[in-house]
Design a protein around this motif. Structure first.
Motif, PDB file in Angstrom:
ATOM      1  N   TYR A 259       0.837  -1.212   0.000  1.00  0.00           N
ATOM      2  CA  TYR A 259       0.000   0.000   0.000  1.00  0.00           C
ATOM      3  C   TYR A 259       0.866   1.254   0.000  1.00  0.00           C
ATOM      4  O   TYR A 259       0.606   2.202  -0.755  1.00  0.00           O
ATOM      5  CB  TYR A 259      -0.915  -0.012   1.219  1.00  0.00           C
ATOM      6  CG  TYR A 259      -1.605   1.308   1.491  1.00  0.00           C
ATOM      7  CD1 TYR A 259      -2.720   1.691   0.755  1.00  0.00           C
ATOM      8  CD2 TYR A 259      -1.125   2.156   2.487  1.00  0.00           C
ATOM      9  CE1 TYR A 259      -3.341   2.906   0.997  1.00  0.00           C
ATOM     10  CE2 TYR A 259      -1.737   3.365   2.732  1.00  0.00           C
ATOM     11  CZ  TYR A 259      -2.849   3.740   1.994  1.00  0.00           C
ATOM     12  OH  TYR A 259      -3.455   4.949   2.240  1.00  0.00           O
ATOM     13  N   CYS A 260       1.891   1.254   0.839  1.00  0.00           N
ATOM     14  CA  CYS A 260       2.750   2.437   0.937  1.00  0.00           C
ATOM     15  C   CYS A 260       3.578   2.653  -0.322  1.00  0.00           C
ATOM     16  O   CYS A 260       3.746   3.788  -0.783  1.00  0.00           O
ATOM     17  CB  CYS A 260       3.685   2.311   2.140  1.00  0.00           C
ATOM     18  SG  CYS A 260       2.852   2.448   3.733  1.00  0.00           S
TER      19      CYS A 260
ATOM     20  N   GLN B 131       5.073  11.737  -2.564  1.00  0.00           N
ATOM     21  CA  GLN B 131       5.313  12.791  -1.575  1.00  0.00           C
ATOM     22  C   GLN B 131       4.695  12.480  -0.215  1.00  0.00           C
ATOM     23  O   GLN B 131       5.042  13.108   0.786  1.00  0.00           O
ATOM     24  CB  GLN B 131       4.786  14.148  -2.084  1.00  0.00           C
ATOM     25  CG  GLN B 131       3.290  14.204  -2.357  1.00  0.00           C
ATOM     26  CD  GLN B 131       2.954  13.884  -3.800  1.00  0.00           C
ATOM     27  OE1 GLN B 131       3.661  13.082  -4.423  1.00  0.00           O
ATOM     28  NE2 GLN B 131       1.919  14.516  -4.324  1.00  0.00           N
ATOM     29  N   HIS B 132       3.764  11.518  -0.169  1.00  0.00           N
ATOM     30  CA  HIS B 132       3.133  11.138   1.094  1.00  0.00           C
ATOM     31  C   HIS B 132       3.622   9.784   1.609  1.00  0.00           C
ATOM     32  O   HIS B 132       3.118   9.288   2.619  1.00  0.00           O
ATOM     33  CB  HIS B 132       1.611  11.080   0.931  1.00  0.00           C
ATOM     34  CG  HIS B 132       1.011  12.377   0.481  1.00  0.00           C
ATOM     35  ND1 HIS B 132       1.207  13.556   1.158  1.00  0.00           N
ATOM     36  CD2 HIS B 132       0.213  12.666  -0.582  1.00  0.00           C
ATOM     37  CE1 HIS B 132       0.546  14.529   0.539  1.00  0.00           C
ATOM     38  NE2 HIS B 132      -0.048  14.022  -0.524  1.00  0.00           N
TER      39      HIS B 132
ATOM     40  N   GLY C 262       5.535   5.921   7.999  1.00  0.00           N
ATOM     41  CA  GLY C 262       5.872   6.294   9.361  1.00  0.00           C
ATOM     42  C   GLY C 262       4.747   5.999  10.341  1.00  0.00           C
ATOM     43  O   GLY C 262       4.981   5.528  11.459  1.00  0.00           O
ATOM     44  N   ILE C 263       3.510   6.272   9.918  1.00  0.00           N
ATOM     45  CA  ILE C 263       2.351   6.000  10.772  1.00  0.00           C
ATOM     46  C   ILE C 263       2.207   4.493  11.015  1.00  0.00           C
ATOM     47  O   ILE C 263       1.969   4.040  12.143  1.00  0.00           O
ATOM     48  CB  ILE C 263       1.066   6.568  10.150  1.00  0.00           C
ATOM     49  CG1 ILE C 263       1.085   8.106  10.221  1.00  0.00           C
ATOM     50  CG2 ILE C 263      -0.179   6.029  10.853  1.00  0.00           C
ATOM     51  CD1 ILE C 263      -0.096   8.764   9.548  1.00  0.00           C
ATOM     52  N   ILE C 264       2.363   3.697   9.958  1.00  0.00           N
ATOM     53  CA  ILE C 264       2.264   2.245  10.101  1.00  0.00           C
ATOM     54  C   ILE C 264       3.363   1.730  11.038  1.00  0.00           C
ATOM     55  O   ILE C 264       3.113   0.901  11.924  1.00  0.00           O
ATOM     56  CB  ILE C 264       2.364   1.555   8.731  1.00  0.00           C
ATOM     57  CG1 ILE C 264       1.110   1.874   7.893  1.00  0.00           C
ATOM     58  CG2 ILE C 264       2.513   0.044   8.886  1.00  0.00           C
ATOM     59  CD1 ILE C 264       1.188   1.365   6.475  1.00  0.00           C
ATOM     60  N   CYS C 265       4.593   2.236  10.870  1.00  0.00           N
ATOM     61  CA  CYS C 265       5.697   1.830  11.746  1.00  0.00           C
ATOM     62  C   CYS C 265       5.416   2.234  13.195  1.00  0.00           C
ATOM     63  O   CYS C 265       5.695   1.476  14.120  1.00  0.00           O
ATOM     64  CB  CYS C 265       7.000   2.483  11.275  1.00  0.00           C
ATOM     65  SG  CYS C 265       7.681   1.789   9.761  1.00  0.00           S
TER      66      CYS C 265
END
Length: 214
Positions: free
Chosen positions: A117-118, A125-126, A132-135
């Motif tokens: 997904y990432c 750019q996102h 980072g949020i998933i981590c």
């Protein structure tokens, strides 16, 4: 964030100390795994936590490579080897190998889905924001898992699986990495480790209040 020489030296020292503490924290399940292997009772151990150790390290290693953060890469690269060995040891001693393999397959599919997904759905750019949020969520789940065991131990009165020393190491490790993330200007590191430090502090407090001493 621009760092002067002394701040860079301090950050490098934090990364070294943090990696050592993280390795101690990751190695902490070994005594229980060894006892379970001797008693031929491995399947009662917490497989999901062992799997989370590996997947969390893989996520953070990927993130560290993309943002070129050597400290986080050193920490999670080292912990990845420990987690991988523990999972191999669990599998080799388990009497339900098909169930272990199925659990691993599901966890791997979830990991691949998050990473896919990432990397392929999110705009470039996102990318760092989403990864980072998933981590961060993965790290909070892993770091706070001993706190869940502590709450269960308060109800059962059995504190054998939540030794105070492990909680203390987790607290120190989380404080070090939260400070590291703050100095690096990375909230995806500083914030989840701050939550983990608070959870470890609360765990130690519960231990001191409720543990039954002989």
């Amino acid at each position: 964030r621009e760092l002067n020489f002394f701040t860079m030296l301090y950050v490098a020292s934090l990364a070294t100390v943090g990696t050592a503490l993280s390795l101690l924290q990751f190695i902490s399940p070994w005594p229980m795994l060894h006892r379970a292997a001797v008693s031929n009772d491995m399947d009662k151990q917490d497989l999901l936590t062992l799997i989370s150790m590996v997947l969390n390290s893989l996520l953070w290693s990927t993130y560290a490579l993309l943002v070129q953060d050597e400290g986080i890469l050193l920490q999670n690269g080292s912990c990845l080897f420990v987690g991988a060995y523990f999972n191999y040891f669990y599998f080799s001693k388990s009497r339900k190998k098909s169930g272990v393999a199925t659990t691993w397959a599901i966890a791997t599919a979830l990991f691949a889905g998050c990473l896919g997904y990432c990397l392929w759905v999110v705009e470039l750019q996102h990318l760092m924001h989403h990864l980072g949020i998933i981590c961060a969520f993965s790290n909070v789940q892993l770091q706070c898992s001993p706190f869940v065991k502590m709450v269960r131990a308060v109800h059962t009165g059995d504190f054998s699986e939540v030794p105070l020393g492990v909680s203390f190491i987790g607290f120190l490790s989380s404080c070090v990495w939260s400070t590291y993330g703050y100095l690096m200007g990375n909230m995806y590191i500083s914030h989840p480790y701050l939550v983990a430090a608070l959870a470890a502090a609360l765990q130690m407090l519960l231990y001191l209040i409720f543990v039954k001493r002989p």
